[in-house]
Design a protein around this motif. Sequence first.
Motif, PDB file in Angstrom:
ATOM      1  N   ASP A 140      -4.046  -4.041   0.422  1.00  0.00           N
ATOM      2  CA  ASP A 140      -3.850  -3.824  -1.011  1.00  0.00           C
ATOM      3  C   ASP A 140      -3.145  -2.479  -1.184  1.00  0.00           C
ATOM      4  O   ASP A 140      -3.676  -1.441  -0.800  1.00  0.00           O
ATOM      5  N   ILE A 141      -1.924  -2.496  -1.748  1.00  0.00           N
ATOM      6  CA  ILE A 141      -1.161  -1.258  -1.934  1.00  0.00           C
ATOM      7  C   ILE A 141      -0.881  -0.974  -3.409  1.00  0.00           C
ATOM      8  O   ILE A 141      -0.018  -0.159  -3.732  1.00  0.00           O
ATOM      9  N   GLU A 142      -1.611  -1.618  -4.302  1.00  0.00           N
ATOM     10  CA  GLU A 142      -1.353  -1.482  -5.738  1.00  0.00           C
ATOM     11  C   GLU A 142      -1.518  -0.054  -6.246  1.00  0.00           C
ATOM     12  O   GLU A 142      -0.844   0.341  -7.194  1.00  0.00           O
ATOM     13  N   ASP A 143      -2.390   0.740  -5.657  1.00  0.00           N
ATOM     14  CA  ASP A 143      -2.642   2.098  -6.139  1.00  0.00           C
ATOM     15  C   ASP A 143      -1.851   3.163  -5.391  1.00  0.00           C
ATOM     16  O   ASP A 143      -2.160   4.351  -5.475  1.00  0.00           O
ATOM     17  N   LEU A 144      -0.817   2.752  -4.653  1.00  0.00           N
ATOM     18  CA  LEU A 144       0.043   3.699  -3.957  1.00  0.00           C
ATOM     19  C   LEU A 144       1.265   3.968  -4.825  1.00  0.00           C
ATOM     20  O   LEU A 144       1.926   3.048  -5.295  1.00  0.00           O
ATOM     21  N   HIS A 145       1.564   5.243  -5.042  1.00  0.00           N
ATOM     22  CA  HIS A 145       2.696   5.641  -5.872  1.00  0.00           C
ATOM     23  C   HIS A 145       3.746   6.303  -4.995  1.00  0.00           C
ATOM     24  O   HIS A 145       3.452   7.285  -4.307  1.00  0.00           O
ATOM     25  N   THR A 146       4.953   5.750  -5.029  1.00  0.00           N
ATOM     26  CA  THR A 146       6.055   6.315  -4.266  1.00  0.00           C
ATOM     27  C   THR A 146       7.100   6.836  -5.237  1.00  0.00           C
ATOM     28  O   THR A 146       7.409   6.195  -6.240  1.00  0.00           O
ATOM     29  N   ALA A 147       7.653   8.007  -4.932  1.00  0.00           N
ATOM     30  CA  ALA A 147       8.630   8.616  -5.829  1.00  0.00           C
ATOM     31  C   ALA A 147      10.063   8.319  -5.416  1.00  0.00           C
ATOM     32  O   ALA A 147      10.953   8.304  -6.247  1.00  0.00           O
ATOM     33  N   TRP A 148      10.297   8.064  -4.126  1.00  0.00           N
ATOM     34  CA  TRP A 148      11.667   7.978  -3.665  1.00  0.00           C
ATOM     35  C   TRP A 148      12.028   6.611  -3.108  1.00  0.00           C
ATOM     36  O   TRP A 148      12.965   5.973  -3.551  1.00  0.00           O
ATOM     37  N   LYS A 149      11.299   6.115  -2.127  1.00  0.00           N
ATOM     38  CA  LYS A 149      11.618   4.832  -1.496  1.00  0.00           C
ATOM     39  C   LYS A 149      10.453   3.875  -1.649  1.00  0.00           C
ATOM     40  O   LYS A 149       9.298   4.274  -1.658  1.00  0.00           O
ATOM     41  N   ASP A 150      10.792   2.604  -1.738  1.00  0.00           N
ATOM     42  CA  ASP A 150       9.758   1.585  -1.849  1.00  0.00           C
ATOM     43  C   ASP A 150       9.055   1.376  -0.507  1.00  0.00           C
ATOM     44  O   ASP A 150       9.614   1.626   0.554  1.00  0.00           O
ATOM     45  N   THR A 151       7.851   0.852  -0.603  1.00  0.00           N
ATOM     46  CA  THR A 151       7.066   0.530   0.582  1.00  0.00           C
ATOM     47  C   THR A 151       7.600  -0.749   1.207  1.00  0.00           C
ATOM     48  O   THR A 151       7.919  -1.700   0.499  1.00  0.00           O
ATOM     49  N   ARG A 152       7.685  -0.766   2.523  1.00  0.00           N
ATOM     50  CA  ARG A 152       8.094  -1.975   3.236  1.00  0.00           C
ATOM     51  C   ARG A 152       6.837  -2.682   3.733  1.00  0.00           C
ATOM     52  O   ARG A 152       6.138  -2.177   4.608  1.00  0.00           O
ATOM     53  N   TYR A 153       6.593  -3.848   3.154  1.00  0.00           N
ATOM     54  CA  TYR A 153       5.429  -4.633   3.568  1.00  0.00           C
ATOM     55  C   TYR A 153       5.620  -6.079   3.150  1.00  0.00           C
ATOM     56  O   TYR A 153       5.927  -6.365   1.993  1.00  0.00           O
ATOM     57  N   LYS A 154       5.449  -6.982   4.108  1.00  0.00           N
ATOM     58  CA  LYS A 154       5.465  -8.415   3.827  1.00  0.00           C
ATOM     59  C   LYS A 154       4.015  -8.894   3.913  1.00  0.00           C
ATOM     60  O   LYS A 154       3.439  -8.940   5.010  1.00  0.00           O
ATOM     61  N   PRO A 155       3.421  -9.230   2.778  1.00  0.00           N
ATOM     62  CA  PRO A 155       2.031  -9.693   2.827  1.00  0.00           C
ATOM     63  C   PRO A 155       1.899 -10.968   3.660  1.00  0.00           C
ATOM     64  O   PRO A 155       2.794 -11.801   3.677  1.00  0.00           O
ATOM     65  N   ARG A 156       0.785 -11.062   4.346  1.00  0.00           N
ATOM     66  CA  ARG A 156       0.474 -12.250   5.138  1.00  0.00           C
ATOM     67  C   ARG A 156      -0.593 -13.046   4.420  1.00  0.00           C
ATOM     68  O   ARG A 156      -1.366 -12.518   3.638  1.00  0.00           O
ATOM     69  N   LEU A 190       6.863   4.249   3.456  1.00  0.00           N
ATOM     70  CA  LEU A 190       5.720   3.671   4.144  1.00  0.00           C
ATOM     71  C   LEU A 190       6.098   2.295   4.655  1.00  0.00           C
ATOM     72  O   LEU A 190       6.585   1.456   3.890  1.00  0.00           O
ATOM     73  N   LYS A 191       5.884   2.089   5.957  1.00  0.00           N
ATOM     74  CA  LYS A 191       6.091   0.785   6.564  1.00  0.00           C
ATOM     75  C   LYS A 191       4.738   0.271   7.017  1.00  0.00           C
ATOM     76  O   LYS A 191       4.014   0.953   7.739  1.00  0.00           O
ATOM     77  N   ILE A 192       4.414  -0.931   6.589  1.00  0.00           N
ATOM     78  CA  ILE A 192       3.146  -1.555   6.974  1.00  0.00           C
ATOM     79  C   ILE A 192       3.481  -2.862   7.676  1.00  0.00           C
ATOM     80  O   ILE A 192       4.293  -3.642   7.195  1.00  0.00           O
ATOM     81  N   ARG A 193       2.840  -3.073   8.816  1.00  0.00           N
ATOM     82  CA  ARG A 193       3.013  -4.347   9.513  1.00  0.00           C
ATOM     83  C   ARG A 193       1.671  -4.762  10.117  1.00  0.00           C
ATOM     84  O   ARG A 193       0.791  -3.921  10.318  1.00  0.00           O
ATOM     85  N   GLY A 222       8.711  12.850   4.766  1.00  0.00           N
ATOM     86  CA  GLY A 222       8.369  12.256   6.054  1.00  0.00           C
ATOM     87  C   GLY A 222       7.929  10.822   5.861  1.00  0.00           C
ATOM     88  O   GLY A 222       7.560  10.412   4.767  1.00  0.00           O
ATOM     89  N   SER A 223       7.971  10.077   6.921  1.00  0.00           N
ATOM     90  CA  SER A 223       7.641   8.655   6.840  1.00  0.00           C
ATOM     91  C   SER A 223       6.227   8.395   7.335  1.00  0.00           C
ATOM     92  O   SER A 223       5.620   9.222   8.002  1.00  0.00           O
ATOM     93  N   ALA A 224       5.744   7.222   6.984  1.00  0.00           N
ATOM     94  CA  ALA A 224       4.424   6.788   7.454  1.00  0.00           C
ATOM     95  C   ALA A 224       4.529   5.343   7.912  1.00  0.00           C
ATOM     96  O   ALA A 224       5.246   4.539   7.312  1.00  0.00           O
ATOM     97  N   LYS A 225       3.814   5.041   8.980  1.00  0.00           N
ATOM     98  CA  LYS A 225       3.775   3.681   9.515  1.00  0.00           C
ATOM     99  C   LYS A 225       2.311   3.347   9.766  1.00  0.00           C
ATOM    100  O   LYS A 225       1.592   4.131  10.398  1.00  0.00           O
ATOM    101  N   ILE A 226       1.880   2.192   9.262  1.00  0.00           N
ATOM    102  CA  ILE A 226       0.503   1.748   9.480  1.00  0.00           C
ATOM    103  C   ILE A 226       0.555   0.352  10.074  1.00  0.00           C
ATOM    104  O   ILE A 226       1.148  -0.558   9.497  1.00  0.00           O
TER     105      ILE A 226
END
Length: 179
Positions: free
Chosen positions: A136-152, A172-175, A123-127
Amino acid sequence: MTPLPEDLSPRVSEDDRDMAVQRLQEAYAEGHISHEEMDERLNQALTAKAHGELVSALAALPEENAGTTSTIAAHSGRIQRRGAWRVPRILKVESAFGKVHLDLSRAVIEHPVVDIELHLGSGSAKITMPRDAIVDIEDLHTAWKDTRYKPRRPRPGGPRIRISGTMEFGRLKIRHARR
């Protein structure tokens, strides 16, 4: 007694009413008030026109501790938080199958640092972050797809949101909020 916003305007806003209802439901779930008392207080909170009436509905409840750890869990289905909800210091989100949507753009964030621990199967997650948040997403581990996030470029004074945990088969999509 649970504190309400300092602005004691004569009219009660929907956000104030929603926070009072949520607090009463939490007090009932924690065993602090009976079912009948919750019904009576909910009616009082939902019909309140002035802040004094909300204060009366919340009278004698134990202090709310927003600094604790909260867990939101669902085996399947959707987990969603949006609007003016209170973000705890540590939020754990657990879902085996389903979607997660956390909207922090209008949330009440009382801590300079908030830790969100994600433990998601598929399942997906959106924040959605506040505009001024530092993420800060350094401690997030993904097994299948990369996280989508453009840092501001961080703005001074915003909360630091640290996202950690594991995601197996979702993205995970972060915006950041636009306004």
